[in-house]
Design a protein around this motif. Structure first.
Motif, mmCIF file in Angstrom:
data_model
loop_
_atom_site.group_PDB
_atom_site.id
_atom_site.type_symbol
_atom_site.label_atom_id
_atom_site.label_comp_id
_atom_site.label_asym_id
_atom_site.label_seq_id
_atom_site.Cartn_x
_atom_site.Cartn_y
_atom_site.Cartn_z
ATOM 1 N N GLY A 39 0.814 -1.197 0.000
ATOM 2 C CA GLY A 39 0.000 0.000 0.000
ATOM 3 C C GLY A 39 0.848 1.248 0.000
ATOM 4 O O GLY A 39 0.638 2.169 -0.787
ATOM 5 N N MET A 40 1.842 1.318 0.891
ATOM 6 C CA MET A 40 2.779 2.435 0.916
ATOM 7 C C MET A 40 4.187 1.909 1.144
ATOM 8 O O MET A 40 5.025 1.960 0.275
ATOM 9 N N ASN A 41 4.488 1.413 2.302
ATOM 10 C CA ASN A 41 5.770 0.942 2.817
ATOM 11 C C ASN A 41 6.547 2.088 3.438
ATOM 12 O O ASN A 41 7.226 2.863 2.750
ATOM 13 N N LEU A 42 6.434 2.183 4.751
ATOM 14 C CA LEU A 42 7.075 3.269 5.483
ATOM 15 C C LEU A 42 8.546 3.012 5.774
ATOM 16 O O LEU A 42 9.275 3.942 6.123
ATOM 17 N N VAL A 43 9.006 1.759 5.631
ATOM 18 C CA VAL A 43 10.436 1.498 5.805
ATOM 19 C C VAL A 43 11.246 2.328 4.807
ATOM 20 O O VAL A 43 12.305 2.866 5.133
ATOM 21 N N ALA A 44 10.733 2.449 3.588
ATOM 22 C CA ALA A 44 11.424 3.243 2.575
ATOM 23 C C ALA A 44 11.599 4.683 3.043
ATOM 24 O O ALA A 44 12.672 5.292 2.885
#
Length: 462
Positions: A368-373
């Motif tokens: 959906g997004m990926n906040l680790v990036a």
């Protein structure tokens, strides 16, 4: 100012007074919004009971009230492990091959949504804003409407919305989407997921859709659907980076690499994250560059999740096999090319690890997004930033165009991206990082909550 009621599958119970600042990410942002609006956060406690009673456990800490209910084991199996995570999760991540269609789990999903609605309705006052979160609770808005609620009710989907040609494989897909149209405002992570939803509404339901405004008219009701890309808590990340815990973690990793470049991946152990495919790409890189074992070390942090679901057990086994094969073929007596860590770390530790890792691999098959990036970009050294290698199928790819984009299904593409990142000159690394850091800093999670609640306050009441 209207009071805010947040409803989600699980509730992050606030820390004791004086420790609330330790919470970051989505939980911290929602707690801040709830505190501002004198709100309530309702959901499942995570505990099981013999039978559903609807008894609510209330707790108030640092200006935020949480309200939780226990669920019977059967409900957890059918609603959570079953329909939510064995049907909706794989389908919404484009994995038809892993999607299970069971009538009993679908009934359990609807039953728990009914129970949530029954329990939370007495807590909702006339002028409250109600904000429902994620795929576990898509029918909840409709169930609240059936109980007479006229409040402004919003919904946010944290995962992708699949194309219509995939979504129609879900039995009773029309009924599920019709329940979503009971919400006044529906939020998606990116324009791609929003477009897929609008296309479905127009094509499969025959709804009137205004692409420019996101307005959907269907059977006398109007709903607005928009994209609200979620961000990280930038200031909280900076605070964590400045802790002794983060500095110690950075020093531990830096000293243990023996002058090799550290490359890191941090992911839940989930098939959507593309971990076996990532290891294949790393294996291809070492096949093409056998001497690179003395130049590069890869650290994969993959805490387990949903261990009761068979597909998650399988991916752990596959990942252990693949990393073992590469290490067996490429290790020397004093060097291991891949470090596989099957447990979680604190945010402060992760910030330290990110800081000294000159390559960050974020290669989900679909996200959906990926906040680790965004976390990786946020904590880089401005004078010597690392390189983000990012799947073009992550929602974050629509914002972080300074990353090296890859097709996570292609080992050759990933191997080439690692080579590119290793050889990238400082001037290009800095230019790419500068293209991304403004978005990461300014489009943060607090701005996300403000934008959504601001728009929800302004939609017409039903």
């Amino acid at each position: 100012m209207a009071r805010l009621v947040v409803i989600s599958n699980r509730v992050a119970v606030p820390k004791a007074r004086g420790a609330a600042g330790a919470q970051g990410g989505l939980a911290g942002a929602l707690n801040a919004a709830l505190k501002k609006h004198n709100g309530i956060w309702f959901g499942w406690s995570g505990q099981e009971c013999d039978s559903f009673t609807g008894d609510i456990s209330m707790q108030t800490s640092d200006g935020v009230t949480t309200a939780t209910v226990d669920l019977p084991h059967q409900d957890v199996e059918e609603y959570y492990n079953g329909y939510a995570n064995a049907t909706l999760w794989p389908l919404f991540h484009y994995r038809l091959d892993l999607t299970e269609y069971e009538r009993t789990t679908a009934k359990g999903y609807e039953r728990v949504n009914e129970q949530f609605a029954e329990s939370v309705t007495p807590l909702i006052e006339k002028d409250d804003l109600v904000w429902v979160h994620d795929y576990h609770l898509m029918p909840l808005g409709d169930r609240l409407r059936q109980r007479g609620l006229k409040n402004r009710i919003g919904f946010f989907l944290h995962i992708p919305w699949p194309p219509a040609r995939l979504f129609v494989s879900l039995p009773y897909h029309e009924r599920l989407v019709k329940t979503l149209l009971s919400y006044d405002l529906i939020g998606f992570q990116t324009g791609e997921w929003l477009d897929s939803f609008l296309h479905y509404c127009r094509k499969e339901l025959g709804a009137e859709v205004d692409e420019a405004t996101g307005r959907i008219a269907y059977e006398g009701n109007e709903t607005v659907a928009r994209a609200y890309p979620i961000g990280v808590d930038f200031d909280h990340l900076m605070e964590q980076l400045d802790t002794g815990e983060a500095r110690q973690a950075a020093q531990r990793l830096a000293s243990s690499t023996r002058h090799r470049t550290a490359m890191i991946g941090v992911d839940r152990l989930d098939y959507s994250k593309g971990l076996p495919e990532r290891i294949d790409g790393i294996g291809r890189f070492f096949d093409r560059n056998p001497d690179a074992v003395r130049q590069l070390v890869y650290i994969q942090i993959a805490p387990p999740s949903r261990e009761d679901v068979e597909s998650y057990q399988q991916i752990r086994t596959v990942l252990e096999q693949k990393t073992g094969q590469i290490n067996g073929a490429r290790s020397e007596v004093d060097i291991v090319p891949i470090r596989y860590v099957n447990r979680g770390h604190s945010l402060a530790e992760l910030c330290g690890f990110y800081r000294v890792s000159k390559i960050g691999l974020v290669t989900p098959l679909r996200d959906g997004m990926n906040l680790v990036a965004k976390e990786y970009v946020a904590v880089q050294d401005p004078d010597d930033p690392g390189v983000l290698v990012l799947s073009r199928f992550a929602g974050a790819a629509q914002q972080l165009d300074g990353a090296v984009m890859v097709n996570p299904h292609s080992p050759d593409d990933l191997a080439h991206a690692i080579e590119t990142a290793l050889d990238m000159p400082l001037s290009e690394r800095k230019a790419r990082w500068e293209d991304m850091i403004g978005t990461v800093r300014d489009d943060n999670v607090h701005q996300w909550t403000e934008r959504f609640t601001h728009d929800l306050e302004r939609v017409p009441c039903p």
